[in-house]
Design an enzyme around this catalytic site. Structure first.
Site, short mmCIF file in Angstrom:
data_model
loop_
_atom_site.label_atom_id
_atom_site.label_comp_id
_atom_site.label_asym_id
_atom_site.label_seq_id
_atom_site.Cartn_x
_atom_site.Cartn_y
_atom_site.Cartn_z
N CYS A 17 0.87 -1.19 0.00
CA CYS A 17 0.00 0.00 0.00
C CYS A 17 0.90 1.23 0.00
O CYS A 17 2.09 1.13 -0.34
CB CYS A 17 -0.98 -0.02 1.17
SG CYS A 17 -0.19 -0.03 2.80
N ASN A 20 2.34 1.47 4.29
CA ASN A 20 2.65 0.19 4.98
C ASN A 20 2.38 0.29 6.48
O ASN A 20 3.10 -0.30 7.30
CB ASN A 20 4.10 -0.25 4.69
CG ASN A 20 4.42 -1.68 5.12
OD1 ASN A 20 5.54 -1.99 5.50
ND2 ASN A 20 3.45 -2.57 5.10
N CYS A 22 -1.34 0.75 7.35
CA CYS A 22 -2.78 0.44 7.50
C CYS A 22 -3.17 -0.80 6.70
O CYS A 22 -3.32 -1.89 7.25
CB CYS A 22 -3.64 1.63 7.06
SG CYS A 22 -3.45 3.10 8.10
N ARG A 23 -3.33 -0.65 5.39
CA ARG A 23 -3.92 -1.73 4.59
C ARG A 23 -2.99 -2.94 4.42
O ARG A 23 -3.42 -4.08 4.65
CB ARG A 23 -4.32 -1.18 3.21
CG ARG A 23 -5.45 -0.17 3.29
CD ARG A 23 -5.60 0.61 2.00
NE ARG A 23 -4.48 1.51 1.77
CZ ARG A 23 -4.29 2.23 0.68
NH1 ARG A 23 -5.18 2.15 -0.29
NH2 ARG A 23 -3.26 3.04 0.56
N SER A 24 -1.74 -2.71 4.02
CA SER A 24 -0.90 -3.89 3.73
C SER A 24 -0.50 -4.67 4.99
O SER A 24 -0.46 -5.91 4.93
CB SER A 24 0.30 -3.54 2.85
OG SER A 24 1.13 -2.57 3.44
N ASP A 136 -8.14 3.80 1.09
CA ASP A 136 -7.18 4.27 2.09
C ASP A 136 -7.95 4.80 3.31
O ASP A 136 -8.70 5.77 3.18
CB ASP A 136 -6.35 5.39 1.43
CG ASP A 136 -5.30 5.95 2.36
OD1 ASP A 136 -5.32 5.63 3.56
OD2 ASP A 136 -4.45 6.73 1.86
#
Ligand code: 4NP
Length: 170
Positions: A17, A20, A22-24, A136
């Site tokens: 993401c 690195n 939050c999402r990934s 995001d």
């Protein structure tokens, strides 16, 4: 060990993401749990990275960690920036949105590397066709973090099915 039975190389997955944090890292934690539940730890390994190095060395965002914890995920990776060797080292590179996808694609030095890069939403099952990126959550509210987890739980299950098919594990 019988010399004809060389140790099989692990299938390596890299979630990507922007930050690195939050999402990934959430994808990494969710996928680790699914791999463990399926007893595939010896065959598949996971990591995550960001296209920016803005949060290098940081733990995941506190909000992401709290929302993850409520679902039983212990998100404790450290942020790092993606580097060009990742494209040769990993087998599947999963981008959270079109921007991350384009940034990573621009780093590819061969068709083989470019073909490893996929959009995470391509693996959605329940949410298929409803989302074309993992939004995001950084500047948003709690519901954004919950949505990220809902989408990633779905896409990680779809990704595992796809890997099993690609590698004849089913
Ligand atoms: P991520 O979220 O890409 O899912 O880790 C973000 C984290 C940090 C920032 C943006 C997005 N930031 O602007 O610092």
């Amino acid at each position: 060990m019988n010399p004809t039975q060389g140790k099989k190389k692990k299938i390596r997955l890299l979630f990507v993401c922007l930050g690195n944090i939050c999402r990934s890292p959430a994808a990494e934690g969710i996928m680790s749990g699914i791999i463990e539940k399926n007893g595939l730890q010896e065959m598949i390994e996971v990591d995550s990275a960001g296209t920016s190095g803005w949060h290098e060395g940081d733990l995941p965002d506190e909000r992401m960690r709290l929302h993850g914890e409520k679902r039983g995920y212990n998100l404790c990776s450290r942020s790092r920036k993606i580097h060009k060797e990742d494209l040769s080292d990993f087998d599947y590179i999963l981008a959270m949105d079109e921007n991350n996808f384009r940034t990573v694609r621009a780093m590819a030095t061969s068709k083989e590397e470019a073909d490893k890069i996929h959009l995470m939403t391509d693996y959605l099952v329940q949410f298929r066709k409803l989302h074309d990126h993992i939004p995001d959550p950084y500047y948003g509210e709690a519901s954004g973090f919950e949505l990220v987890l809902d989408l990633l739980e779905d896409a990680c299950e779809g990704l595992l099915l796809s890997i099993k098919r690609d590698h004849l594990l089913i």
